[in-house]
Design a protein around this motif. Structure first.
Motif, PDB file in Angstrom:
ATOM      1  N   LEU A  29       0.742  -1.146  -0.131  1.00 27.55           N
ATOM      2  CA  LEU A  29       0.040  -0.224  -0.076  1.00 27.55           C
ATOM      3  C   LEU A  29       0.874   1.250  -0.100  1.00 27.55           C
ATOM      4  O   LEU A  29       2.044   1.242   0.040  1.00 27.55           O
ATOM      5  CB  LEU A  29      -0.953   0.126   1.232  1.00 27.55           C
ATOM      6  N   GLY A  30       0.184   2.287  -0.269  1.00 26.71           N
ATOM      7  CA  GLY A  30       1.044   3.561  -0.354  1.00 26.71           C
ATOM      8  C   GLY A  30      -0.082   4.655  -0.363  1.00 26.71           C
ATOM      9  O   GLY A  30      -1.275   4.637  -0.093  1.00 26.71           O
ATOM     10  N   THR A  31       0.470   6.035  -0.560  1.00 25.16           N
ATOM     11  CA  THR A  31      -0.383   7.094  -0.407  1.00 25.16           C
ATOM     12  C   THR A  31      -0.345   7.799  -1.983  1.00 25.16           C
ATOM     13  O   THR A  31       0.611   7.681  -2.762  1.00 25.16           O
ATOM     14  CB  THR A  31       0.277   7.870   0.693  1.00 25.16           C
ATOM     15  N   GLY A  32      -1.323   8.666  -2.135  1.00 24.46           N
ATOM     16  CA  GLY A  32      -1.471   9.460  -3.516  1.00 24.46           C
ATOM     17  C   GLY A  32      -2.164  10.541  -2.911  1.00 24.46           C
ATOM     18  O   GLY A  32      -2.739  10.751  -1.992  1.00 24.46           O
ATOM     19  N   PHE A  33      -2.423  11.695  -3.701  1.00 24.54           N
ATOM     20  CA  PHE A  33      -3.150  12.936  -3.594  1.00 24.54           C
ATOM     21  C   PHE A  33      -3.675  13.498  -4.754  1.00 24.54           C
ATOM     22  O   PHE A  33      -2.891  13.348  -5.884  1.00 24.54           O
ATOM     23  CB  PHE A  33      -2.343  13.926  -2.782  1.00 24.54           C
ATOM     24  N   PHE A  34      -4.607  14.186  -4.802  1.00 24.67           N
ATOM     25  CA  PHE A  34      -5.553  14.710  -5.992  1.00 24.67           C
ATOM     26  C   PHE A  34      -4.543  16.130  -6.392  1.00 24.67           C
ATOM     27  O   PHE A  34      -4.264  16.987  -5.588  1.00 24.67           O
ATOM     28  CB  PHE A  34      -6.760  15.228  -5.416  1.00 24.67           C
ATOM     29  N   VAL A  35      -4.362  16.147  -7.572  1.00 24.95           N
ATOM     30  CA  VAL A  35      -3.442  17.130  -8.194  1.00 24.95           C
ATOM     31  C   VAL A  35      -4.295  17.758  -9.163  1.00 24.95           C
ATOM     32  O   VAL A  35      -4.194  18.927  -9.645  1.00 24.95           O
ATOM     33  CB  VAL A  35      -2.213  16.967  -8.665  1.00 24.95           C
ATOM     34  N   ALA A  36      -5.445  17.193  -9.882  1.00 27.18           N
ATOM     35  CA  ALA A  36      -6.395  17.755 -10.837  1.00 27.18           C
ATOM     36  C   ALA A  36      -7.639  16.818 -10.534  1.00 27.18           C
ATOM     37  O   ALA A  36      -7.617  15.906  -9.850  1.00 27.18           O
ATOM     38  CB  ALA A  36      -5.697  17.622 -12.071  1.00 27.18           C
ATOM     39  N   TYR A  41      -0.396   7.462   4.688  1.00 26.07           N
ATOM     40  CA  TYR A  41      -0.928   5.867   5.312  1.00 26.07           C
ATOM     41  C   TYR A  41       0.351   5.113   5.820  1.00 26.07           C
ATOM     42  O   TYR A  41       0.291   3.925   5.124  1.00 26.07           O
ATOM     43  CB  TYR A  41      -1.930   5.325   4.316  1.00 26.07           C
ATOM     44  N   ALA A  42       0.953   5.576   6.666  1.00 23.79           N
ATOM     45  CA  ALA A  42       2.208   4.797   7.181  1.00 23.79           C
ATOM     46  C   ALA A  42       1.694   3.547   7.759  1.00 23.79           C
ATOM     47  O   ALA A  42       0.658   3.381   8.797  1.00 23.79           O
ATOM     48  CB  ALA A  42       2.937   5.725   7.909  1.00 23.79           C
ATOM     49  N   ARG A  70       0.726  -6.579   9.158  1.00 24.58           N
ATOM     50  CA  ARG A  70       1.061  -7.840   9.904  1.00 24.58           C
ATOM     51  C   ARG A  70      -0.252  -8.497  10.339  1.00 24.58           C
ATOM     52  O   ARG A  70      -0.203  -9.700  10.533  1.00 24.58           O
ATOM     53  CB  ARG A  70       2.115  -7.906  10.862  1.00 24.58           C
ATOM     54  N   GLU A  71      -1.105  -7.792  10.861  1.00 26.96           N
ATOM     55  CA  GLU A  71      -2.512  -8.408  11.411  1.00 26.96           C
ATOM     56  C   GLU A  71      -3.567  -8.319  10.580  1.00 26.96           C
ATOM     57  O   GLU A  71      -4.758  -8.651  10.826  1.00 26.96           O
ATOM     58  CB  GLU A  71      -2.815  -7.434  12.639  1.00 26.96           C
ATOM     59  N   GLY A  72      -3.249  -8.221   9.310  1.00 28.65           N
ATOM     60  CA  GLY A  72      -4.162  -8.321   8.255  1.00 28.65           C
ATOM     61  C   GLY A  72      -5.203  -6.928   8.319  1.00 28.65           C
ATOM     62  O   GLY A  72      -6.153  -7.142   7.704  1.00 28.65           O
ATOM     63  N   LYS A  73      -4.642  -5.846   8.525  1.00 28.33           N
ATOM     64  CA  LYS A  73      -5.587  -4.507   8.934  1.00 28.33           C
ATOM     65  C   LYS A  73      -4.845  -3.701   7.876  1.00 28.33           C
ATOM     66  O   LYS A  73      -3.743  -3.687   7.174  1.00 28.33           O
ATOM     67  CB  LYS A  73      -5.520  -3.918  10.031  1.00 28.33           C
ATOM     68  N   VAL A  74      -5.516  -2.498   7.504  1.00 28.35           N
ATOM     69  CA  VAL A  74      -4.967  -1.353   6.851  1.00 28.35           C
ATOM     70  C   VAL A  74      -4.730  -0.325   7.697  1.00 28.35           C
ATOM     71  O   VAL A  74      -5.539  -0.083   8.602  1.00 28.35           O
ATOM     72  CB  VAL A  74      -5.560  -1.005   5.558  1.00 28.35           C
ATOM     73  N   PRO A  75      -3.578   0.684   7.512  1.00 26.04           N
ATOM     74  CA  PRO A  75      -3.572   1.819   8.388  1.00 26.04           C
ATOM     75  C   PRO A  75      -4.594   2.908   8.138  1.00 26.04           C
ATOM     76  O   PRO A  75      -4.912   3.005   6.942  1.00 26.04           O
ATOM     77  CB  PRO A  75      -2.160   2.127   8.079  1.00 26.04           C
TER      78      PRO A  75
END
Length: 248
Positions: A23-30, A109-110, A116-121
């Protein structure tokens, strides 16, 4: 003095990107366009990426934008385009100004062990200080005094002095210590995606949510007009319309 209204608006522009094993992060630019790091979505060629928009509590899908033409070995950037129709949203205000000592703010979303617990931050803020630019080609922004954990890649780096986004978080120096990391500068974002210049100018001319939250200008800060900073004449992009980036 912090600018909490601006921090909150930045958070509204940030999304969580999720692939089967990362997973990672993104952001709206347009409108409908999300900027992130290429390594975050490196396995998504021809496939959809799940996009969780915390501000709306909704999940969407996105694909690499058709205007994508990046040498990812040199510049770790990618543009995603949302599928389908999405509600109107704000976009970060890009800016190339970044000086040593500037206070920086990010939101992403660090991973603190949830995977490791099957969850998302969940999203979380982090603050840094700019140390300067590296000798890489192209140079990267080096920042310190903050913990850049995995998952923060692709996050916007807000310059608290200008109130605008000066870079994209790329990597950390240590996932467990407050050693900071590296970011791709907005100047290089616009060199890769020059069509964003005209879209940004038009969007923020029509939508003043971001402009009304900017800090008072400082005598040390040069022109805040993006085109002036990077030496691009907007007439050269006059054929590019913000309508080109809206969802049908």
């Amino acid at each position: 003095m912090t600018n909490q209204p601006l921090f909150e608006l930045l958070q509204q522009c940030v999304v969580r990107l999720q692939l089967p094993d990362k997973l990672g992060t993104g952001f709206f630019v347009a409108p409908g366009l999300i900027l992130t790091c290429a390594h975050v979505v490196s396995q998504s060629a021809g496939q959809s990426v799940n996009v969780y928009w915390e501000h709306q509590k909704e999940t969407y899908t996105a694909v690499l934008d058709k205007q994508q033409s990046v040498d990812v070995e040199k510049i770790d950037l990618a543009l995603l385009k949302l599928n389908g129709i999405v509600p109107s949203h704000s976009c970060v205000y890009l800016d190339t100004l970044a000086e040593t000592g500037n206070k920086l703010y990010s939101y992403g979303y660090a991973d603190r062990g949830e995977l490791r617990e099957g969850k998302v931050p969940n999203g979380e803020p982090v603050s840094f200080e700019l140390e300067g630019r590296t000798g890489d080609d192209p140079p990267l922004l080096k920042f310190k005094q903050g913990q850049a954990r995995p998952g923060l890649s692709g996050s916007p780096l807000l310059n608290q002095q200008t109130g605008k986004v000066c870079g994209v978080v790329k990597t950390t120096f240590n996932r467990d210590l407050d050693l900071g990391g590296l970011a791709i500068s907005t100047k290089d974002v616009l060199s890769v995606f020059p069509h964003l210049l005209a879209v940004q100018e038009q969007f923020h001319k029509n939508n003043t949510d971001w402009s009304t939250r900017l800090p008072k200008p400082s005598p040390e800060v040069p022109s805040s007009k993006l085109a002036d900073q990077i030496g691009i004449v907007l007439q050269d992009n006059s054929s590019v319309s913000i309508k080109d980036f809206r969802m049908n």
